[in-house]
Write a protein that holds these residues in place. Structure first.
Motif, PDB file in Angstrom:
ATOM      1  N   LEU A   1       0.844  -1.188   0.000  1.00  0.00           N
ATOM      2  CA  LEU A   1       0.000   0.000   0.000  1.00  0.00           C
ATOM      3  C   LEU A   1       0.881   1.240   0.000  1.00  0.00           C
ATOM      4  O   LEU A   1       1.787   1.364   0.825  1.00  0.00           O
ATOM      5  CB  LEU A   1      -0.906   0.026   1.228  1.00  0.00           C
ATOM      6  N   PHE A   2       0.612   2.131  -0.918  1.00  0.00           N
ATOM      7  CA  PHE A   2       1.282   3.426  -0.926  1.00  0.00           C
ATOM      8  C   PHE A   2       0.459   4.386  -0.073  1.00  0.00           C
ATOM      9  O   PHE A   2      -0.776   4.351  -0.087  1.00  0.00           O
ATOM     10  CB  PHE A   2       1.399   3.956  -2.349  1.00  0.00           C
ATOM     11  N   PHE A   3       1.133   5.231   0.714  1.00  0.00           N
ATOM     12  CA  PHE A   3       0.378   6.173   1.535  1.00  0.00           C
ATOM     13  C   PHE A   3       1.042   7.540   1.576  1.00  0.00           C
ATOM     14  O   PHE A   3       2.257   7.680   1.367  1.00  0.00           O
ATOM     15  CB  PHE A   3       0.188   5.647   2.970  1.00  0.00           C
ATOM     16  N   VAL A   4       0.216   8.558   1.825  1.00  0.00           N
ATOM     17  CA  VAL A   4       0.654   9.928   2.041  1.00  0.00           C
ATOM     18  C   VAL A   4       0.020  10.390   3.343  1.00  0.00           C
ATOM     19  O   VAL A   4      -1.184  10.191   3.568  1.00  0.00           O
ATOM     20  CB  VAL A   4       0.227  10.852   0.886  1.00  0.00           C
ATOM     21  N   GLU A   5       0.831  10.999   4.225  1.00  0.00           N
ATOM     22  CA  GLU A   5       0.330  11.353   5.555  1.00  0.00           C
ATOM     23  C   GLU A   5       0.783  12.749   5.964  1.00  0.00           C
ATOM     24  O   GLU A   5       1.918  12.951   6.372  1.00  0.00           O
ATOM     25  CB  GLU A   5       0.811  10.337   6.593  1.00  0.00           C
ATOM     26  N   PRO A   6      -0.105  13.760   5.857  1.00  0.00           N
ATOM     27  CA  PRO A   6       0.195  15.064   6.441  1.00  0.00           C
ATOM     28  C   PRO A   6       0.003  15.006   7.956  1.00  0.00           C
ATOM     29  O   PRO A   6      -0.891  14.310   8.460  1.00  0.00           O
ATOM     30  CB  PRO A   6      -0.828  15.995   5.778  1.00  0.00           C
ATOM     31  N   GLU A   7       0.832  15.745   8.679  1.00  0.00           N
ATOM     32  CA  GLU A   7       0.816  15.650  10.136  1.00  0.00           C
ATOM     33  C   GLU A   7       1.140  17.009  10.753  1.00  0.00           C
ATOM     34  O   GLU A   7       2.109  17.668  10.366  1.00  0.00           O
ATOM     35  CB  GLU A   7       1.840  14.615  10.590  1.00  0.00           C
ATOM     36  N   LEU A   8       0.318  17.435  11.691  1.00  0.00           N
ATOM     37  CA  LEU A   8       0.528  18.682  12.419  1.00  0.00           C
ATOM     38  C   LEU A   8       1.026  18.351  13.818  1.00  0.00           C
ATOM     39  O   LEU A   8       0.430  17.538  14.522  1.00  0.00           O
ATOM     40  CB  LEU A   8      -0.770  19.478  12.514  1.00  0.00           C
ATOM     41  N   MET A   9       2.138  18.989  14.218  1.00  0.00           N
ATOM     42  CA  MET A   9       2.710  18.761  15.542  1.00  0.00           C
ATOM     43  C   MET A   9       2.796  20.071  16.318  1.00  0.00           C
ATOM     44  O   MET A   9       3.107  21.121  15.754  1.00  0.00           O
ATOM     45  CB  MET A   9       4.130  18.173  15.440  1.00  0.00           C
ATOM     46  N   LEU A  10       2.531  19.978  17.615  1.00  0.00           N
ATOM     47  CA  LEU A  10       2.675  21.109  18.522  1.00  0.00           C
ATOM     48  C   LEU A  10       3.423  20.637  19.756  1.00  0.00           C
ATOM     49  O   LEU A  10       3.204  19.510  20.227  1.00  0.00           O
ATOM     50  CB  LEU A  10       1.313  21.662  18.930  1.00  0.00           C
ATOM     51  N   GLY A  11       4.292  21.495  20.287  1.00  0.00           N
ATOM     52  CA  GLY A  11       5.049  21.076  21.457  1.00  0.00           C
ATOM     53  C   GLY A  11       5.878  22.191  22.044  1.00  0.00           C
ATOM     54  O   GLY A  11       5.598  23.374  21.827  1.00  0.00           O
ATOM     55  N   GLN A  12       6.916  21.803  22.761  1.00  0.00           N
ATOM     56  CA  GLN A  12       7.753  22.769  23.460  1.00  0.00           C
ATOM     57  C   GLN A  12       9.208  22.305  23.432  1.00  0.00           C
ATOM     58  O   GLN A  12       9.481  21.112  23.545  1.00  0.00           O
ATOM     59  CB  GLN A  12       7.288  22.897  24.912  1.00  0.00           C
ATOM     60  N   LEU A  66      -3.300   9.777  16.394  1.00  0.00           N
ATOM     61  CA  LEU A  66      -2.780  10.695  17.400  1.00  0.00           C
ATOM     62  C   LEU A  66      -1.394  10.212  17.808  1.00  0.00           C
ATOM     63  O   LEU A  66      -1.190   9.006  18.009  1.00  0.00           O
ATOM     64  CB  LEU A  66      -3.708  10.722  18.615  1.00  0.00           C
ATOM     65  N   GLY A  67      -0.437  11.132  17.919  1.00  0.00           N
ATOM     66  CA  GLY A  67       0.935  10.738  18.234  1.00  0.00           C
ATOM     67  C   GLY A  67       1.565  11.629  19.292  1.00  0.00           C
ATOM     68  O   GLY A  67       1.110  12.743  19.556  1.00  0.00           O
ATOM     69  N   ALA A  68       2.624  11.129  19.900  1.00  0.00           N
ATOM     70  CA  ALA A  68       3.396  11.900  20.872  1.00  0.00           C
ATOM     71  C   ALA A  68       4.820  11.368  20.875  1.00  0.00           C
ATOM     72  O   ALA A  68       5.044  10.158  20.730  1.00  0.00           O
ATOM     73  CB  ALA A  68       2.789  11.796  22.270  1.00  0.00           C
ATOM     74  N   SER A  81       0.976  15.129  18.127  1.00  0.00           N
ATOM     75  CA  SER A  81       0.622  15.305  16.723  1.00  0.00           C
ATOM     76  C   SER A  81      -0.755  14.721  16.408  1.00  0.00           C
ATOM     77  O   SER A  81      -1.259  13.835  17.109  1.00  0.00           O
ATOM     78  CB  SER A  81       1.670  14.634  15.831  1.00  0.00           C
ATOM     79  N   LEU A  82      -1.335  15.240  15.338  1.00  0.00           N
ATOM     80  CA  LEU A  82      -2.563  14.709  14.760  1.00  0.00           C
ATOM     81  C   LEU A  82      -2.323  14.550  13.271  1.00  0.00           C
ATOM     82  O   LEU A  82      -1.856  15.485  12.609  1.00  0.00           O
ATOM     83  CB  LEU A  82      -3.740  15.655  15.008  1.00  0.00           C
ATOM     84  N   SER A  83      -2.611  13.370  12.739  1.00  0.00           N
ATOM     85  CA  SER A  83      -2.323  13.107  11.337  1.00  0.00           C
ATOM     86  C   SER A  83      -3.472  12.361  10.679  1.00  0.00           C
ATOM     87  O   SER A  83      -4.297  11.723  11.349  1.00  0.00           O
ATOM     88  CB  SER A  83      -1.028  12.301  11.185  1.00  0.00           C
ATOM     89  N   CYS A  84      -3.495  12.452   9.354  1.00  0.00           N
ATOM     90  CA  CYS A  84      -4.478  11.727   8.544  1.00  0.00           C
ATOM     91  C   CYS A  84      -3.735  11.042   7.417  1.00  0.00           C
ATOM     92  O   CYS A  84      -3.143  11.702   6.557  1.00  0.00           O
ATOM     93  CB  CYS A  84      -5.531  12.677   8.000  1.00  0.00           C
ATOM     94  N   GLN A  85      -3.746   9.729   7.420  1.00  0.00           N
ATOM     95  CA  GLN A  85      -3.006   8.942   6.437  1.00  0.00           C
ATOM     96  C   GLN A  85      -3.936   8.480   5.319  1.00  0.00           C
ATOM     97  O   GLN A  85      -4.921   7.787   5.563  1.00  0.00           O
ATOM     98  CB  GLN A  85      -2.374   7.737   7.132  1.00  0.00           C
TER      99      GLN A  85
END
Length: 400
Positions: A31-42, A169-171, A194-198
């Motif tokens: 399976l080929f995939f593309v995953e945009p991901e937004l991360m926020l942190g410190q 959801l990631g960390a 992070s929050l992502s959609c694959q």
């Protein structure tokens, strides 16, 4: 030298995608995939007078291939995904740290098997470009050069699936360092969520248990030997000073042997010899009576190491730790540049070494070749503190 190392990582990364893309055309169960991901942190403060920072904002775009074959090589890693992440980071203080752009090869897998299919781990190692470094602000002791290594370790939890879309959801933790090739080099660390959609090339079917039908892997272990030679570079000094010092090479030769488990995990033990040009130069210049009688030998390092390497196709993620058996000049080095009077820190850094990097094998490791060659890039450290960056060339022999 650092530019060449980063270029090697980029080349290996892009070549990996090309090879995997060709395989995908031949194998229907990728399976080929593309995953945009937004991360926020410190950012995480790691030195005195660390600049104040706002929220770190990162954007990742990951492209890759998910191995869904019903074969042992894919079952072993619970159908891993491999690919490239392209990223941008606003580091929370534009005037001092600037922004970062990078590319990072990664591997992601489910280490807990079918019981915890919603959870996965992702590890990446690559290179990045920082728009600001120490030369732009003296308060930036984290990044001494525009080019640097980048590392990622993240834990993901699948939220829900809609046809071809997988929301997650990631960390985790992100780290950047130039591997002591240019000072200062305190390193820049950040903890982020992070929050992502694959998006996947085929609809994601229900999570039914896969039944193993393949016979493409040996069920028992094999033995192997490794021989490796390396060329490293570092700037003489501590983590933060002196700035603008001379750069010197570190020459390495390593011999090891070990066990290859099910074609995909190499565990090894062996010995490494290193020669530090800077140590030799310092001994010659100072004429220290404790070292001047044998400057070459006293500028050397011998250590015993234990290592593990995760093999996927042409690539291996290599992690190593070791015990220094002989490193006489490090005591003098630490007096000048150790940065701490703690005897415990001195002992830890003197006796414990570590190494991590990425190897590219000329022949696909799934084919179980008896003879194989590899090139790689890695970063070496003294108990977590960067020592030098290195490119290496090696040979491995498997007893079939």
């Amino acid at each position: 030298m650092m530019k060449q190392i980063i270029f090697l990582v980029f080349f290996l990364s892009i070549y990996s995608c090309c090879v995997n893309a060709q395989v995908q055309l031949k194998e229907s169960k990728y399976l080929f995939f593309v995953e945009p991901e937004l991360m926020l942190g410190q950012t995480v403060s790691n030195y005195n007078d660390f600049p104040n920072t706002d929220v770190v904002q990162s954007l990742f775009l990951s492209v890759g291939i998910k191995d869904t074959r019903n074969l042992h090589s894919s079952q072993y890693y619970n159908h891993p995904t491999t690919g490239l992440s392209f990223f941008y980071s606003n580091l929370g203080n534009d005037s001092i740290f600037g922004r970062a752009y990078g590319i990072m090869p990664f591997i992601q897998f489910r280490p807990w098997g079918s019981r915890q299919k919603l959870w996965s781990l992702k590890f990446g190692i690559g290179g990045s470009y920082f728009t600001k470094s120490h030369k732009d602000s003296e308060r930036n002791l984290a990044i001494g050069s525009n080019l640097a290594w980048s590392f990622q370790a993240f834990l993901y939890r699948e939220l829900f699936v809609l046809n071809r879309l997988n929301f997650r959801l990631g960390a985790g933790y992100l780290h950047s360092s130039n591997g002591h090739t240019k000072l200062p080099n305190m390193g820049l660390n950040s903890a982020q969520v992070s929050l992502s959609c694959q998006w996947n090339s085929s609809p994601l079917i229900s999570r039914k248990k896969n039944v193993y039908l393949g016979t493409d892997a040996e069920t028992h272990q094999r033995y192997f030997i490794n021989v490796r030679t390396g060329l490293g570079i570092h700037e003489y000094g501590g983590k933060s000073k002196p700035v603008g010092g001379a750069k010197g090479n570190v020459y390495s030769v390593a011999v090891s042997g070990g066990i290859l488990f099910k074609q995909h995990l190499k565990l090894r033990a062996g010995f490494t010899y290193r020669f530090y040009e800077h140590y030799y130069d310092q001994i010659e210049e100072s004429a220290n009576p404790d070292f001047i009688d044998s400057p070459s030998w006293n500028a050397s390092n011998i250590y015993f190491h234990l290592g593990s390497e995760f093999l996927i196709g042409h690539f291996g993620l290599d992690i190593e730790g070791g015990l220094n058996l002989y490193k006489p000049y490090y005591k003098e080095y630490y007096k000048k540049h150790g940065g701490s009077s703690s005897e415990v820190k001195y002992k830890l850094k003197k006796y414990f070494s570590s190494r991590m990097g990425l190897n590219f094998y000329f022949i696909n490791t799934n084919k179980m070749p008896k003879n194989n060659f590899f090139i790689g890039a890695n970063i070496n450290a003294n108990f977590g503190q960067a020592d030098f960056s290195e490119v290496n060339f090696g040979y491995t022999y498997i007893f079939l």
